[in-house]
Structure formats: C-alpha cells, structure tokens
Design an enzyme around this catalytic site. Structure first.
Site, mmCIF file in Angstrom:
data_model
loop_
_atom_site.group_PDB
_atom_site.id
_atom_site.type_symbol
_atom_site.label_atom_id
_atom_site.label_comp_id
_atom_site.label_asym_id
_atom_site.label_seq_id
_atom_site.Cartn_x
_atom_site.Cartn_y
_atom_site.Cartn_z
ATOM 1 N N GLY A 136 0.880 -1.496 0.061
ATOM 2 C CA GLY A 136 -0.172 0.006 -0.084
ATOM 3 C C GLY A 136 0.857 1.367 -0.061
ATOM 4 O O GLY A 136 0.358 2.304 0.463
ATOM 5 N N ASN A 172 1.562 2.997 -2.676
ATOM 6 C CA ASN A 172 0.752 4.034 -3.449
ATOM 7 C C ASN A 172 -0.398 4.552 -2.837
ATOM 8 O O ASN A 172 -0.648 5.617 -2.817
ATOM 9 C CB ASN A 172 0.397 3.627 -5.049
ATOM 10 C CG ASN A 172 1.401 3.487 -5.820
ATOM 11 O OD1 ASN A 172 1.962 4.562 -6.350
ATOM 12 N ND2 ASN A 172 2.172 2.410 -6.209
ATOM 13 N N ARG A 218 -15.156 -16.094 -8.741
ATOM 14 C CA ARG A 218 -14.951 -14.621 -9.105
ATOM 15 C C ARG A 218 -16.160 -13.983 -8.790
ATOM 16 O O ARG A 218 -16.277 -12.644 -8.205
ATOM 17 C CB ARG A 218 -14.481 -14.420 -10.391
ATOM 18 C CG ARG A 218 -12.906 -14.598 -10.256
ATOM 19 C CD ARG A 218 -12.317 -14.277 -11.798
ATOM 20 N NE ARG A 218 -11.195 -14.898 -11.832
ATOM 21 C CZ ARG A 218 -9.774 -14.319 -11.312
ATOM 22 N NH1 ARG A 218 -10.094 -13.259 -10.963
ATOM 23 N NH2 ARG A 218 -8.769 -15.112 -11.619
ATOM 24 N N MET A 276 -4.107 -6.800 -6.896
ATOM 25 C CA MET A 276 -3.558 -7.734 -7.678
ATOM 26 C C MET A 276 -4.590 -9.007 -8.065
ATOM 27 O O MET A 276 -4.118 -10.190 -8.141
ATOM 28 C CB MET A 276 -2.320 -8.510 -7.087
ATOM 29 C CG MET A 276 -1.284 -7.382 -7.094
ATOM 30 S SD MET A 276 -0.961 -6.135 -8.277
ATOM 31 C CE MET A 276 0.296 -7.384 -9.297
ATOM 32 N N LEU A 295 -10.201 -8.544 -12.204
ATOM 33 C CA LEU A 295 -11.664 -8.481 -12.374
ATOM 34 C C LEU A 295 -12.368 -8.848 -13.482
ATOM 35 O O LEU A 295 -12.007 -8.692 -14.433
ATOM 36 C CB LEU A 295 -11.915 -7.031 -11.930
ATOM 37 C CG LEU A 295 -11.313 -6.048 -10.661
ATOM 38 C CD1 LEU A 295 -11.245 -4.762 -10.555
ATOM 39 C CD2 LEU A 295 -11.714 -6.676 -9.414
ATOM 40 N N ASN A 306 -6.144 2.887 -12.366
ATOM 41 C CA ASN A 306 -5.265 2.084 -11.932
ATOM 42 C C ASN A 306 -3.868 2.671 -12.073
ATOM 43 O O ASN A 306 -3.595 3.332 -13.230
ATOM 44 C CB ASN A 306 -5.193 0.488 -12.861
ATOM 45 C CG ASN A 306 -4.297 -0.110 -12.432
ATOM 46 O OD1 ASN A 306 -3.982 -0.719 -11.117
ATOM 47 N ND2 ASN A 306 -3.624 -0.916 -13.430
ATOM 48 N N HIS A 353 0.141 1.381 -13.154
ATOM 49 C CA HIS A 353 0.781 0.297 -13.563
ATOM 50 C C HIS A 353 2.132 0.507 -13.770
ATOM 51 O O HIS A 353 2.665 1.621 -14.398
ATOM 52 C CB HIS A 353 0.016 -0.254 -15.067
ATOM 53 C CG HIS A 353 0.754 -1.450 -15.658
ATOM 54 N ND1 HIS A 353 0.766 -2.767 -14.970
ATOM 55 C CD2 HIS A 353 1.712 -1.512 -16.485
ATOM 56 C CE1 HIS A 353 1.201 -3.681 -15.595
ATOM 57 N NE2 HIS A 353 1.771 -2.900 -16.679
ATOM 58 N N SER A 398 2.477 4.177 -15.675
ATOM 59 C CA SER A 398 1.181 4.826 -16.039
ATOM 60 C C SER A 398 -0.016 4.723 -15.343
ATOM 61 O O SER A 398 -0.228 4.015 -14.619
ATOM 62 C CB SER A 398 0.763 3.876 -17.422
ATOM 63 O OG SER A 398 2.012 3.826 -18.169
ATOM 64 N N GLU A 430 -10.217 -5.265 -20.880
ATOM 65 C CA GLU A 430 -8.946 -5.939 -21.448
ATOM 66 C C GLU A 430 -7.760 -5.553 -20.544
ATOM 67 O O GLU A 430 -7.621 -4.144 -20.109
ATOM 68 C CB GLU A 430 -8.625 -5.497 -22.926
ATOM 69 C CG GLU A 430 -7.492 -6.171 -23.660
ATOM 70 C CD GLU A 430 -7.173 -5.644 -24.941
ATOM 71 O OE1 GLU A 430 -6.385 -5.850 -25.162
ATOM 72 O OE2 GLU A 430 -8.038 -5.123 -25.420
ATOM 73 N N ASP A 453 -4.841 -3.905 -18.642
ATOM 74 C CA ASP A 453 -3.765 -3.016 -18.599
ATOM 75 C C ASP A 453 -3.756 -2.066 -20.150
ATOM 76 O O ASP A 453 -2.883 -1.709 -20.715
ATOM 77 C CB ASP A 453 -2.437 -3.376 -18.498
ATOM 78 C CG ASP A 453 -2.101 -3.811 -17.178
ATOM 79 O OD1 ASP A 453 -2.776 -3.545 -16.132
ATOM 80 O OD2 ASP A 453 -1.407 -4.932 -16.862
HETATM 81 C C1 GAR Z 1 2.982 -0.970 -7.724
HETATM 82 O O1 GAR Z 1 4.394 -0.906 -8.277
HETATM 83 C C2 GAR Z 1 2.076 -0.923 -8.640
HETATM 84 O O2 GAR Z 1 2.360 -0.054 -9.620
HETATM 85 C C3 GAR Z 1 2.040 -2.372 -9.264
HETATM 86 O O3 GAR Z 1 1.977 -3.023 -7.845
HETATM 87 C C4 GAR Z 1 2.872 -2.198 -6.752
HETATM 88 C C5 GAR Z 1 2.077 -2.082 -5.577
HETATM 89 O O4 GAR Z 1 2.962 -1.383 -4.471
HETATM 90 N N1 GAR Z 1 0.709 -2.595 -9.601
HETATM 91 C C6 GAR Z 1 0.466 -3.688 -10.478
HETATM 92 O O5 GAR Z 1 1.426 -4.144 -10.934
HETATM 93 C C7 GAR Z 1 -0.758 -3.892 -11.225
HETATM 94 N N2 GAR Z 1 -0.778 -4.468 -12.282
HETATM 95 P P1 GAR Z 1 2.264 -0.714 -3.528
HETATM 96 O O6 GAR Z 1 1.288 -1.814 -3.017
HETATM 97 O O7 GAR Z 1 3.413 -0.557 -2.686
HETATM 98 O O8 GAR Z 1 1.421 0.559 -3.695
#
Ligand code: GAR
Length: 222
Positions: free
Chosen positions: A15, A17, A68, A93, A96, A110, A112, A139, A146, A148
């Site tokens: 977490g 971000n 799901r 992760m 959906l 999101n 990425h 990004s 679809e 990302d």
């Molecule tokens: C981040 O780097 C994010 O961009 C990535 O997971 C990490 C989460 O870190 N997300 C993906 O790969 C989604 N496809 P965080 O839990 O410290 O924010």
C-alpha cells in the site's frame, strides 16, 4: 470549492501508492477525499497502514469464495457502502471480471509499473531490463475489461541505469508512482479529464521542452 470527490482505494499488498494518495488528500485544496480502503487479502500490510492513517478499512478475502462472481458481488457491495465517486486500484492484484469493471466504468483508475502499452501484466521491471530498455516508467489509466489497456491519463519515465536490477529499477519507478498517482487523481477528481472516443483529453499543464534522454544528454560532449 466544489464538492470533493469520494475515493475508495483497492489494495492487495503493502500500500505505498495508497499512502501517497492518503497523504495528498490531506491537503485541504485537494479535490478528493479518501473514504475507504478495501483489500482482497487479509495479510495485506497496507491495511494496517491505512488504519493508522485514520481511514476506514475493509477486507473481503477472495479465497473464502468459490468463484470470482460471488466474490465480486460482495466486494462491490462493500465498495458501494462507501459511496465512492472514483475507485483507485493501487497494487490490487486480483483480475476483475467485465461485470465489475463495467459497473464502475469511467470511474475506476489503476497505476501500472510500465510505460503502457509496453509490458502489460506482471514482472514489468524484469521484462524492461531483458528488453534492453534505456527508459522505463509507470502509467495511470482508466480500467477497461482488457488487462492494462484502458485510456492513459498520465505517465512518468525514469532512466534504466547500467547495473540495474529488478530491485533498483522498481524502486526508481516506485518513487515516480508516488508522484504520478496523486497528480493523476487530482486531474480526474477536479474534472480536468475527459474521456473522448476511448482516449483521455486533459486540461493540464504541459512542458514542450521536457525530455528524458537516456543515457544522459551529457554524453554528447567529447
Ligand atoms: C506498484 O508498483 C504498482 O504499480 C503495481 O504494484 C505495486 C504495488 O505497490 N501494480 C501492478 O503491478 C498492477 N498491475 P504498493 O502496494 O506499494 O502501492
């Protein structure tokens, strides 16, 4: 000031971000407030970090569900209780289904860890290194069924340095994620983002001269 947009953050892990969004939203001028954090994993360390930051947290363990759809119906109900205007996926992760994505269409974004449309999916830093990239990044985009592939809102780029490992490169990208996501959410929540024919139009500041050259432009001397 217009009403702040209500934002729920979806996480599966540490977490960082999420914390950058919570931090940004502490600014009274920020156009969004964080009304809840939801996780699909009880062991997500970000849950305690959100609680410590004073945000309501909720966990719906996907492993407790046979499929799901039943998981997503409960997850959606938990989300709806926070009455969010915008959902931010921050290291969420779990794939959906189109059902949930369409319910939150144009309201779910999101982050990425790559310069999309390059390196969709997992292991983006390893794949960028394997491909010999000199520039990599992250990004923020709208979520569509679809993977990302949704309209891109904002991107940040970093150099790939000699000797980089997945760890050093991911740390460099992550520092930019923590800048980029609050900025992108600010644009969305303030209404400066318009979705037009599957692309994002932005009322934002642009720097025509900004360029990241890698290796450094200083190499052209001598
Ligand atoms: C981040 O780097 C994010 O961009 C990535 O997971 C990490 C989460 O870190 N997300 C993906 O790969 C989604 N496809 P965080 O839990 O410290 O924010």
């Amino acid at each position: 000031m217009p009403r702040k947009r209500r934002v729920a953050i979806l996480i599966s892990g540490r977490g960082s971000n999420m914390l950058s969004l919570i931090e940004a939203a502490r600014d009274p001028d920020y156009p969004a407030e964080i009304v809840g954090v939801l996780s699909n994993r009880p062991e997500a360390t970000g849950l305690a970090r959100a609680r410590d930051a004073g945000v309501a947290v909720h966990c719906i363990d996907h492993k407790a569900y046979p499929d799901r759809e039943t998981f997503e119906r409960d997850f959606d109900a938990a989300l709806a209780r926070h009455e969010p205007d915008i959902l931010c996926l921050a290291g969420f992760m779990r794939m959906l289904t189109p059902w949930l994505i369409e319910r939150w269409q144009a309201r779910m974004i999101n982050i990425h860890p790559s310069l999309l449309p390059l390196f969709k999916g997992l292991h983006t830093h390893r794949r960028a290194l394997e491909a010999g990239m000199r520039i990599h990044g992250c990004s923020v985009h709208y979520v569509v069924p679809e993977l990302d592939s949704g309209p891109i809102i904002a991107q940040a780029a970093v150099p790939v340095l000699p000797g980089d490992t997945e760890d050093t490169l991911s740390a460099r990208v992550l520092r930019q994620e923590h800048v980029l996501y609050p900025l992108a959410l600010r644009l969305v929540a303030s209404g400066r983002v318009r979705l037009q024919d599957g692309r994002v139009e932005l009322d934002a500041d642009w720097d025509e001269k900004a360029a990241l050259v890698s290796p450094s432009a200083a190499c052209s001397k001598g």
